[in-house]
Design a protein around this motif. Structure first.
Motif, mmCIF file in Angstrom:
data_model
loop_
_atom_site.group_PDB
_atom_site.id
_atom_site.type_symbol
_atom_site.label_atom_id
_atom_site.label_comp_id
_atom_site.label_asym_id
_atom_site.label_seq_id
_atom_site.Cartn_x
_atom_site.Cartn_y
_atom_site.Cartn_z
ATOM 1 N N SER A 24 -11.130 9.645 17.856
ATOM 2 C CA SER A 24 -10.977 9.912 19.292
ATOM 3 C C SER A 24 -9.817 9.124 19.876
ATOM 4 N N LEU A 27 -6.559 10.804 18.753
ATOM 5 C CA LEU A 27 -6.290 12.095 19.387
ATOM 6 C C LEU A 27 -6.205 12.006 20.911
ATOM 7 N N SER A 28 -6.312 10.790 21.454
ATOM 8 C CA SER A 28 -6.065 10.597 22.887
ATOM 9 C C SER A 28 -4.611 10.237 23.153
ATOM 10 N N CYS A 33 -0.388 13.860 19.559
ATOM 11 C CA CYS A 33 -0.671 15.253 19.943
ATOM 12 C C CYS A 33 0.575 16.032 20.364
ATOM 13 N N GLY A 39 -4.895 18.602 22.943
ATOM 14 C CA GLY A 39 -4.735 17.186 23.211
ATOM 15 C C GLY A 39 -3.527 16.889 24.096
ATOM 16 N N ASN A 41 -6.715 14.388 24.028
ATOM 17 C CA ASN A 41 -8.095 14.695 24.389
ATOM 18 C C ASN A 41 -8.830 13.488 24.947
ATOM 19 N N THR A 46 -13.107 15.265 21.999
ATOM 20 C CA THR A 46 -12.986 15.073 20.553
ATOM 21 C C THR A 46 -14.359 14.982 19.914
ATOM 22 N N ARG A 47 -15.247 14.224 20.531
ATOM 23 C CA ARG A 47 -16.596 14.054 19.973
ATOM 24 C C ARG A 47 -17.340 15.389 19.928
ATOM 25 N N TYR A 49 -16.151 18.319 19.616
ATOM 26 C CA TYR A 49 -15.577 19.185 18.579
ATOM 27 C C TYR A 49 -16.011 18.724 17.184
ATOM 28 N N PHE A 50 -15.867 17.431 16.920
ATOM 29 C CA PHE A 50 -16.085 16.934 15.559
ATOM 30 C C PHE A 50 -17.557 16.735 15.193
#
Length: 198
Positions: A24, A27-28, A33, A39, A41, A46-47, A49-50
């Motif tokens: 996370s 990807l922030s 990104c 992103g 995100n 992110t959480r 999605y994953f």
């Protein structure tokens, strides 16, 4: 089913929910990104999605089944420091065909880890999962990612103009592919030798 491998100076392991804070955080970042169609995100995005992917993989592994999706965390072998993540996603209606993906945290750029991650995905797809085709894509301006895939044997197969809309503009999508039959004879064994079970 194997859960963890080593290759080069990295450890590759199926993602767990314990990896989500670091994924996370990566990807922030705008830098990470920049060339992605998603992103940066928020952590919750992110959480959300994953987590279903991780739960599905972990359930399959506990039951001794091959997961449908293969999402791996990359860490330094010496220290366990987070480096990034990579994944194989099945292509609908084409068993044995996978889409590759990888993101390397910006603190580890320029060290060859993207190429190592892509080689690992080639190994898993062809030597572990007995796949027949890998699909890759990248924004046309993302020369680093295109170079990574081409170093791993991928061939450019097409261009979709204005495919992605991100960060205020439209971007062309370059399509790449790698068939198992494209690899030179006897190539799978040395590739398998580069990644050992832990």
């Amino acid at each position: 089913m194997q859960h963890t491998w080593t290759g080069g100076d990295l450890i590759f392991s199926y993602c767990t929910d314990g990896d989500l804070p670091e994924i996370s955080r990566m990807l922030s970042k705008e830098s990470v990104c920049r060339w992605l169609f998603f992103g940066p995100n928020a952590v919750e995005v992110t959480r959300s999605y994953f987590l279903p992917l991780i739960e599905g993989m972990q359930a399959a592994l506990l039951e001794g089944r091959t997961p449908d999706h293969h999402v791996f965390t990359l860490r330094l072998h010496r220290t366990g420091e987070f480096v990034g993540q990579c994944a194989l996603f099945p292509v609908d209606f084409s068993p044995g065909s996978y889409l590759v993906g990888y993101q390397i945290d910006d603190t580890h750029w320029g060290k060859g880890y993207g190429t190592l991650a892509c080689r690992f995905l080639v190994y898993v797809a062809f030597a572990v999962l007995d796949g027949y085709r890998l699909n890759g894509d990248a924004v046309a301006g993302n020369t680093a990612s295109l170079r990574v895939m081409e170093k791993c044997g991928f061939v450019r197969e097409g261009l979709q103009r204005g495919y992605w809309h991100a960060r205020g503009g439209c971007h062309d999508r370059v399509l790449l592919g790698l068939l198992r039959d494209d690899l030179p004879a006897g190539c799978i064994e040395p590739l398998a030798g580069a990644f050992s079970a832990r």
